[in-house]
Write a protein that holds these residues in place. Sequence first.
Motif, PDB file in Angstrom:
ATOM      1  N   ASP A 129       0.831  -1.206   0.000  1.00 50.59           N
ATOM      2  CA  ASP A 129       0.000   0.000   0.000  1.00 50.59           C
ATOM      3  C   ASP A 129       0.863   1.253   0.000  1.00 50.59           C
ATOM      4  O   ASP A 129       0.628   2.199  -0.759  1.00 50.59           O
ATOM      5  N   GLN A 130       1.887   1.252   0.826  1.00 45.53           N
ATOM      6  CA  GLN A 130       2.794   2.396   0.934  1.00 45.53           C
ATOM      7  C   GLN A 130       3.550   2.638  -0.377  1.00 45.53           C
ATOM      8  O   GLN A 130       3.712   3.781  -0.807  1.00 45.53           O
ATOM      9  N   ALA A 131       3.984   1.569  -1.016  1.00 48.50           N
ATOM     10  CA  ALA A 131       4.806   1.708  -2.220  1.00 48.50           C
ATOM     11  C   ALA A 131       3.991   1.907  -3.498  1.00 48.50           C
ATOM     12  O   ALA A 131       4.403   2.665  -4.373  1.00 48.50           O
ATOM     13  N   PHE A 132       2.837   1.232  -3.607  1.00 51.05           N
ATOM     14  CA  PHE A 132       2.120   1.216  -4.882  1.00 51.05           C
ATOM     15  C   PHE A 132       0.651   1.610  -4.802  1.00 51.05           C
ATOM     16  O   PHE A 132      -0.038   1.620  -5.817  1.00 51.05           O
ATOM     17  N   GLY A 133       0.145   1.890  -3.609  1.00 50.40           N
ATOM     18  CA  GLY A 133      -1.244   2.297  -3.478  1.00 50.40           C
ATOM     19  C   GLY A 133      -2.162   1.181  -3.017  1.00 50.40           C
ATOM     20  O   GLY A 133      -1.773   0.022  -2.930  1.00 50.40           O
ATOM     21  N   ALA A 134      -3.396   1.553  -2.732  1.00 49.35           N
ATOM     22  CA  ALA A 134      -4.369   0.640  -2.130  1.00 49.35           C
ATOM     23  C   ALA A 134      -4.675  -0.575  -2.999  1.00 49.35           C
ATOM     24  O   ALA A 134      -4.900  -1.670  -2.489  1.00 49.35           O
ATOM     25  N   THR A 135      -4.696  -0.409  -4.307  1.00 46.98           N
ATOM     26  CA  THR A 135      -5.003  -1.536  -5.188  1.00 46.98           C
ATOM     27  C   THR A 135      -3.966  -2.639  -5.049  1.00 46.98           C
ATOM     28  O   THR A 135      -4.310  -3.820  -5.011  1.00 46.98           O
ATOM     29  N   SER A 136      -2.722  -2.275  -4.941  1.00 39.90           N
ATOM     30  CA  SER A 136      -1.662  -3.280  -4.807  1.00 39.90           C
ATOM     31  C   SER A 136      -1.648  -3.944  -3.443  1.00 39.90           C
ATOM     32  O   SER A 136      -1.092  -5.022  -3.283  1.00 39.90           O
ATOM     33  N   ALA A 137      -2.247  -3.318  -2.460  1.00 37.06           N
ATOM     34  CA  ALA A 137      -2.295  -3.915  -1.123  1.00 37.06           C
ATOM     35  C   ALA A 137      -3.132  -5.189  -1.118  1.00 37.06           C
ATOM     36  O   ALA A 137      -3.022  -5.998  -0.206  1.00 37.06           O
ATOM     37  N   ALA A 138      -3.963  -5.373  -2.138  1.00 31.01           N
ATOM     38  CA  ALA A 138      -4.823  -6.548  -2.223  1.00 31.01           C
ATOM     39  C   ALA A 138      -4.176  -7.715  -2.960  1.00 31.01           C
ATOM     40  O   ALA A 138      -4.836  -8.707  -3.250  1.00 31.01           O
ATOM     41  N   VAL A 139      -2.890  -7.637  -3.249  1.00 29.27           N
ATOM     42  CA  VAL A 139      -2.176  -8.720  -3.922  1.00 29.27           C
ATOM     43  C   VAL A 139      -2.292  -9.988  -3.081  1.00 29.27           C
ATOM     44  O   VAL A 139      -2.159  -9.957  -1.857  1.00 29.27           O
ATOM     45  N   ASN A 140      -2.558 -11.108  -3.747  1.00 30.77           N
ATOM     46  CA  ASN A 140      -2.680 -12.387  -3.049  1.00 30.77           C
ATOM     47  C   ASN A 140      -1.289 -12.922  -2.703  1.00 30.77           C
ATOM     48  O   ASN A 140      -0.493 -13.207  -3.582  1.00 30.77           O
ATOM     49  N   ILE A 141      -1.013 -13.037  -1.411  1.00 24.74           N
ATOM     50  CA  ILE A 141       0.267 -13.553  -0.923  1.00 24.74           C
ATOM     51  C   ILE A 141      -0.023 -14.727  -0.007  1.00 24.74           C
ATOM     52  O   ILE A 141      -0.728 -14.583   0.985  1.00 24.74           O
ATOM     53  N   GLU A 193      10.207 -22.195  12.402  1.00 23.90           N
ATOM     54  CA  GLU A 193       9.821 -22.235  13.816  1.00 23.90           C
ATOM     55  C   GLU A 193      10.461 -21.109  14.611  1.00 23.90           C
ATOM     56  O   GLU A 193       9.862 -20.566  15.525  1.00 23.90           O
ATOM     57  N   ASP A 194      11.693 -20.748  14.249  1.00 22.86           N
ATOM     58  CA  ASP A 194      12.374 -19.664  14.963  1.00 22.86           C
ATOM     59  C   ASP A 194      11.970 -18.291  14.431  1.00 22.86           C
ATOM     60  O   ASP A 194      12.400 -17.268  14.955  1.00 22.86           O
ATOM     61  N   GLY A 195      11.138 -18.253  13.375  1.00 21.49           N
ATOM     62  CA  GLY A 195      10.632 -16.999  12.835  1.00 21.49           C
ATOM     63  C   GLY A 195      11.626 -16.191  12.026  1.00 21.49           C
ATOM     64  O   GLY A 195      11.367 -15.044  11.693  1.00 21.49           O
ATOM     65  N   LYS A 196      12.766 -16.800  11.665  1.00 24.56           N
ATOM     66  CA  LYS A 196      13.809 -16.055  10.951  1.00 24.56           C
ATOM     67  C   LYS A 196      13.731 -16.172   9.431  1.00 24.56           C
ATOM     68  O   LYS A 196      14.439 -15.464   8.728  1.00 24.56           O
ATOM     69  N   ASP A 197      12.900 -17.063   8.917  1.00 21.94           N
ATOM     70  CA  ASP A 197      12.771 -17.260   7.476  1.00 21.94           C
ATOM     71  C   ASP A 197      11.319 -17.500   7.111  1.00 21.94           C
ATOM     72  O   ASP A 197      10.559 -18.081   7.893  1.00 21.94           O
ATOM     73  N   VAL A 198      10.956 -17.086   5.896  1.00 25.34           N
ATOM     74  CA  VAL A 198       9.608 -17.293   5.396  1.00 25.34           C
ATOM     75  C   VAL A 198       9.679 -17.548   3.889  1.00 25.34           C
ATOM     76  O   VAL A 198      10.538 -17.010   3.197  1.00 25.34           O
ATOM     77  N   VAL A 199       8.780 -18.408   3.400  1.00 28.96           N
ATOM     78  CA  VAL A 199       8.634 -18.647   1.966  1.00 28.96           C
ATOM     79  C   VAL A 199       7.220 -18.246   1.589  1.00 28.96           C
ATOM     80  O   VAL A 199       6.242 -18.687   2.212  1.00 28.96           O
ATOM     81  N   LEU A 200       7.125 -17.401   0.564  1.00 28.55           N
ATOM     82  CA  LEU A 200       5.845 -16.889   0.087  1.00 28.55           C
ATOM     83  C   LEU A 200       5.565 -17.400  -1.314  1.00 28.55           C
ATOM     84  O   LEU A 200       6.490 -17.669  -2.083  1.00 28.55           O
ATOM     85  N   ARG A 201       4.276 -17.473  -1.655  1.00 25.46           N
ATOM     86  CA  ARG A 201       3.863 -17.799  -3.020  1.00 25.46           C
ATOM     87  C   ARG A 201       3.009 -16.640  -3.522  1.00 25.46           C
ATOM     88  O   ARG A 201       2.068 -16.215  -2.850  1.00 25.46           O
ATOM     89  N   VAL A 202       3.353 -16.124  -4.696  1.00 27.18           N
ATOM     90  CA  VAL A 202       2.607 -15.023  -5.308  1.00 27.18           C
ATOM     91  C   VAL A 202       2.435 -15.304  -6.794  1.00 27.18           C
ATOM     92  O   VAL A 202       3.086 -16.189  -7.353  1.00 27.18           O
ATOM     93  N   HIS A 203       1.585 -14.537  -7.435  1.00 23.88           N
ATOM     94  CA  HIS A 203       1.441 -14.626  -8.892  1.00 23.88           C
ATOM     95  C   HIS A 203       2.696 -14.021  -9.521  1.00 23.88           C
ATOM     96  O   HIS A 203       3.227 -13.024  -9.010  1.00 23.88           O
ATOM     97  N   PRO A 204       3.191 -14.584 -10.613  1.00 24.02           N
ATOM     98  CA  PRO A 204       4.415 -14.051 -11.234  1.00 24.02           C
ATOM     99  C   PRO A 204       4.350 -12.568 -11.580  1.00 24.02           C
ATOM    100  O   PRO A 204       5.353 -11.859 -11.482  1.00 24.02           O
ATOM    101  N   ASP A 205       3.176 -12.064 -11.960  1.00 27.80           N
ATOM    102  CA  ASP A 205       3.049 -10.644 -12.296  1.00 27.80           C
ATOM    103  C   ASP A 205       3.175  -9.742 -11.065  1.00 27.80           C
ATOM    104  O   ASP A 205       3.518  -8.572 -11.182  1.00 27.80           O
ATOM    105  N   ASP A 206       2.877 -10.295  -9.884  1.00 28.04           N
ATOM    106  CA  ASP A 206       2.935  -9.525  -8.647  1.00 28.04           C
ATOM    107  C   ASP A 206       4.294  -9.618  -7.954  1.00 28.04           C
ATOM    108  O   ASP A 206       4.581  -8.833  -7.048  1.00 28.04           O
ATOM    109  N   ALA A 207       5.118 -10.566  -8.352  1.00 28.91           N
ATOM    110  CA  ALA A 207       6.400 -10.794  -7.677  1.00 28.91           C
ATOM    111  C   ALA A 207       7.285  -9.545  -7.631  1.00 28.91           C
ATOM    112  O   ALA A 207       7.822  -9.223  -6.562  1.00 28.91           O
TER     113      ALA A 207
END
Length: 106
Positions: free
Chosen positions: A37-49, A56-70
């Motif tokens: 939202d901060q970088a691209f506006g409200a419409t982009s805040a709705a990107v499916n992530i 478990e230690d909270g130090k890493d995360v893997v996300l899946r997004v649409h290639p156009d949104d990456a």
Amino acid sequence: MSSSPLHPTTKHYIHFSVTPPLNDALRLRKSLSDALDQAFGATSAAVNIDVLWLAEDGKDVVLRVHPDDAPKVLAAAVSSLDNGPRLALVRESPFLPSLAVRGLGV
């Protein structure tokens, strides 16, 4: 003999390191939404992530997004100015197994 064409991938995978560690996938997702939202506006805040994996230690995360949104997700995550967790890109790829790193259990 006919061959079927290769279909372009419909998903893109992103591995981030998280500082400070965060064990709450919803808070992480909200932080990314706020950064978009901060970088691209409200419409982009709705990107499916999709948060596929959070260490478990909270130090890493893997996300899946649409290639156009990456590109938007990558740019927003690493340039976020809010007080949420800092995300640093480790690796990104359209092929999930390529993100596997020894010792992370991904």
